[in-house]
Design a protein around this motif. Sequence first.
Motif, PDB file in Angstrom:
ATOM      1  N   THR B  50       1.974   4.313  -2.511  1.00 53.97           N
ATOM      2  CA  THR B  50       2.150   5.679  -3.180  1.00 53.97           C
ATOM      3  C   THR B  50       3.088   6.683  -2.424  1.00 53.97           C
ATOM      4  O   THR B  50       4.100   7.259  -3.871  1.00 53.97           O
ATOM      5  CB  THR B  50       1.227   6.034  -3.989  1.00 53.97           C
ATOM      6  N   THR B  51       2.434   7.661  -2.174  1.00 55.78           N
ATOM      7  CA  THR B  51       3.814   8.896  -1.801  1.00 55.78           C
ATOM      8  C   THR B  51       5.013   8.192  -1.720  1.00 55.78           C
ATOM      9  O   THR B  51       5.795   8.455  -2.365  1.00 55.78           O
ATOM     10  CB  THR B  51       2.878   9.060  -0.583  1.00 55.78           C
ATOM     11  N   GLU B  52       5.297   7.458  -0.961  1.00 55.66           N
ATOM     12  CA  GLU B  52       7.032   6.811  -0.750  1.00 55.66           C
ATOM     13  C   GLU B  52       7.541   6.132  -1.699  1.00 55.66           C
ATOM     14  O   GLU B  52       8.750   6.821  -1.997  1.00 55.66           O
ATOM     15  CB  GLU B  52       7.022   5.298   0.901  1.00 55.66           C
ATOM     16  N   ALA B  53       6.366   5.459  -2.755  1.00 55.79           N
ATOM     17  CA  ALA B  53       7.393   4.311  -4.031  1.00 55.79           C
ATOM     18  C   ALA B  53       7.142   5.848  -4.730  1.00 55.79           C
ATOM     19  O   ALA B  53       8.326   6.192  -5.209  1.00 55.79           O
ATOM     20  CB  ALA B  53       5.718   3.577  -4.498  1.00 55.79           C
ATOM     21  N   LEU B  54       6.880   6.995  -4.865  1.00 58.99           N
ATOM     22  CA  LEU B  54       7.442   7.849  -5.874  1.00 58.99           C
ATOM     23  C   LEU B  54       8.295   8.840  -5.115  1.00 58.99           C
ATOM     24  O   LEU B  54       9.106   9.459  -6.010  1.00 58.99           O
ATOM     25  CB  LEU B  54       5.769   9.219  -6.031  1.00 58.99           C
ATOM     26  N   ARG B  55       8.331   9.358  -3.556  1.00 56.35           N
ATOM     27  CA  ARG B  55       9.729   9.751  -2.960  1.00 56.35           C
ATOM     28  C   ARG B  55      10.805   9.133  -3.639  1.00 56.35           C
ATOM     29  O   ARG B  55      11.507   9.612  -4.311  1.00 56.35           O
ATOM     30  CB  ARG B  55       9.258   9.799  -1.687  1.00 56.35           C
ATOM     31  N   ARG B  56      10.400   7.295  -2.549  1.00 58.35           N
ATOM     32  CA  ARG B  56      11.962   6.556  -3.250  1.00 58.35           C
ATOM     33  C   ARG B  56      12.159   7.092  -5.171  1.00 58.35           C
ATOM     34  O   ARG B  56      13.311   6.717  -5.645  1.00 58.35           O
ATOM     35  CB  ARG B  56      11.984   5.685  -2.958  1.00 58.35           C
ATOM     36  N   ILE B  57      11.757   7.506  -6.500  1.00 58.43           N
ATOM     37  CA  ILE B  57      12.149   6.708  -7.278  1.00 58.43           C
ATOM     38  C   ILE B  57      12.990   8.452  -7.944  1.00 58.43           C
ATOM     39  O   ILE B  57      13.562   8.960  -8.663  1.00 58.43           O
ATOM     40  CB  ILE B  57      10.900   6.828  -8.439  1.00 58.43           C
ATOM     41  N   GLY B  58      12.344   9.467  -7.006  1.00 55.27           N
ATOM     42  CA  GLY B  58      12.806  10.934  -7.389  1.00 55.27           C
ATOM     43  C   GLY B  58      12.431  11.330  -8.871  1.00 55.27           C
ATOM     44  O   GLY B  58      10.612  10.488  -9.287  1.00 55.27           O
TER      45      GLY B  58
END
Lengths: 120, 182
Positions: B50-58
């Motif tokens: 989730t952390t990476e997913a949220l980071r990548r979506i901005g």
Amino acid sequence: MTESHDPQLLKGVLSLLLLHLLAERESYGYEVVQRLQAAGFTDVLEGSVYPALNRLQRDGLLGTRLVPSPNGPARKYYRLSEPGRRALAESTAAWARHVAGVEAVLSRPLSEAAGHEGGH
Amino acid sequence: MTIGWFDRLRIERLVWMLDQQLYDLPRAQRIATRREVRANLVEASADVGTTEALRRIGGSRGLAEQYLRAEFGDRPRHSWIGAVFAAGLLPLLLNFVLSEAARAFQDGVVAAHGAGTFTWSGVAGLQTALTVTVTGDGLVSRSGGGWTPLAYVLWALAVIAFGRLWRLRFRSSHVAATSTDK
């Protein structure tokens, strides 16, 4: 395969890439991102891909359908529409002309003198 | 990778923050966008965390801006939210000011004259004439003091200004979507 891409250059060709990927086969948003990353565009972020898909859909170049997902909410699959196919053909031709023009300039040899002119 | 309830809450938080910033989109499109972003985030979370997913979506702000640009183009946009806020809040503010002015006049005549009927032309341009009647036993009644036509015109102009609604004239024609979403 390049390590990273200039975001400005990428922004210009993102629509073309998306149209081509979806011409190959229909995909949902996250899958499109994965396919772009697999193609070497590792620095493409979802935050720019999803709105771009939205814009292409709004312009009538993509159609969509909802498909139930085993992992949770239904997935929105995008596919190329007929106007999308025409747009892909036009954009591909335009891109080829653009690359040819750029290559023609970049392939000119640089003379030794030209490199030292700015120093005087 | 499975997604826990805390991760789902984090996803939901971003989705709803995004939703709050997309009110200028047509309602059906806003809901469809919300659902799509949620589905993609769940998918990405299961894939990369989730952390990476949220980071990548901005952030939600940047993402909302991208969606609004996709819809309206890069030129300056109107804001229905701004117009609604102006339409709702300006009358409250103006009524408060006019009411205070009327009360000040009423308190003044009661203190200075006692019983009688007194008329005041109101706040220039914005308020109609108001009449205060004070009876011998100290009862006070007030009539008039409403908005003038000019006040309504100014309110309408403020709504247009806050919502930047003149930009609606330049809005691109909306291509009918080929979506089959319901």
